[in-house]
Design an enzyme around this catalytic site. Structure first.
Site, PDB file in Angstrom:
ATOM      1  N   ASP A 122     -18.393  35.574 -12.011  1.00 10.36           N
ATOM      2  CA  ASP A 122     -19.103  34.941 -10.916  1.00 10.36           C
ATOM      3  C   ASP A 122     -20.190  34.082 -11.559  1.00 10.36           C
ATOM      4  OD1 ASP A 122     -20.128  34.494  -8.233  1.00 10.36           O
ATOM      5  OD2 ASP A 122     -21.698  35.940  -8.717  1.00 10.36           O
ATOM      6  N   ASP A 154     -23.468  32.386  -9.817  1.00 10.91           N
ATOM      7  CA  ASP A 154     -24.862  32.509  -9.396  1.00 10.91           C
ATOM      8  C   ASP A 154     -25.385  33.932  -9.564  1.00 10.91           C
ATOM      9  OD1 ASP A 154     -24.385  29.924  -8.699  1.00 10.91           O
ATOM     10  OD2 ASP A 154     -24.455  30.251  -6.532  1.00 10.91           O
TER      11      ASP A 154
END
Length: 280
Positions: A18, A20
């Site tokens: 992922d 952020d």
């Protein structure tokens, strides 16, 4: 941390990250809020709310229901935005805005997975116009990012093609595993959000990174390792190898564009603030 180099007679493997709050310390899209304002994509009021939304995102994020409302809202909001203009703004400000907020720990993991012979895949709900250049900066091999339909005039139509969020991330990973020959039981995945549980449970080696409270509980219950990343650092200062252009990236998935994601989180922050006033 030591990594065993892959035996290439075995099926290929990958590490799925992922973006952020997992690889970078902030929201990739919201980080460009000021640049979007200076480029005329958002007005001053929206720019100020973007700064506030960044704070809200960092301290709490958004749950599933809020993200769904956000998706419907922002698909209409970004209609007519020029895609090339968004890409140019991101390209011009990428190094100044993103390079300083990349976690040192994440950069090391990316290097270690590459050294071990694994592909590195960035999997993000943020728009492809933002995620693709960040993936290139990081030396990722592939990118899974959200997209929206682009019309013949080169502008976002407001129509959703695919939303790289929650279960759809896991679906994209499984599709990649089939096309690239990844053995998911031997693959790795990293995320900070409980909305990425489907992605994490689709691989044999899931890791919770800077997890929100829900993911932390889930990780503890399932025995998943928990990692704390807290050292943002410029790549050029600590890991020159990641600045080298990566292998050709395969861009997968789709949905709402970078500008739309910015506006969506601005809207979410506004709703949170209003709810707080009523609660008080």
């Amino acid at each position: 941390m030591l990594w065993v180099v892959e035996n290439h007679s075995l099926p290929r493997t990958a590490a799925f990250f992922d973006l952020d709050k997992t690889v970078i310390a902030k929201s990739s899209t919201l980080t460009f809020g000021k640049s979007f304002y200076q480029g005329g994509l958002i007005n001053r009021r929206a720019a100020l709310r973007t700064a506030y939304a960044q704070f809200v995102f960092l301290t709490g994020g958004a749950d599933h229901d809020q993200m769904e409302r956000m998706r419907k809202y922002l698909s209409a909001l970004c209609r007519g935005w020029n895609v090339q203009q968004v890409k140019e703004i991101v390209a011009e400000t990428l190094h100044d805005l993103i390079d300083p907020i990349i976690y040192d720990e994440a950069a090391s993991l990316i290097e270690e997975h590459h050294t071990a012979g694994r592909d590195v895949v960035i999997v993000s709900t943020s728009g492809a116009e933002v995620v693709e250049p960040i993936g290139e900066l990081l030396g990722a091999d592939r990118v899974v990012a959200t997209r929206m339909v682009v019309g013949d005039d080169g502008c976002f139509t407001g129509e959703v093609e695919y939303y790289a969020y929650g279960p759809t991330k896991a679906e994209a990973i499984k599709e990649l595993a089939q096309s690239e020959g990844y053995d998911l039981d031997r693959c790795y995945a990293y995320s900070d959000s409980a909305t990425d549980v489907p992605m994490l449970e689709s691989v044999g080696h899931p890791y919770a990174v800077n997890p929100d409270r829900t993911l932390r509980r889930e990780a503890l219950a399932r025995g998943w390792p928990i990692l704390d990343f807290n050292r943002p650092v410029r790549l050029k200062q600590r890991l020159p190898t990641l600045s080298v252009p990566p292998r050709p990236a395969l861009v997968v998935a789709a949905a709402v564009g970078a500008a739309a994601a910015t506006a969506g989180l601005v809207w979410y922050a506004s709703r949170r603030r209003t709810a707080t006033v009523y609660a008080g």
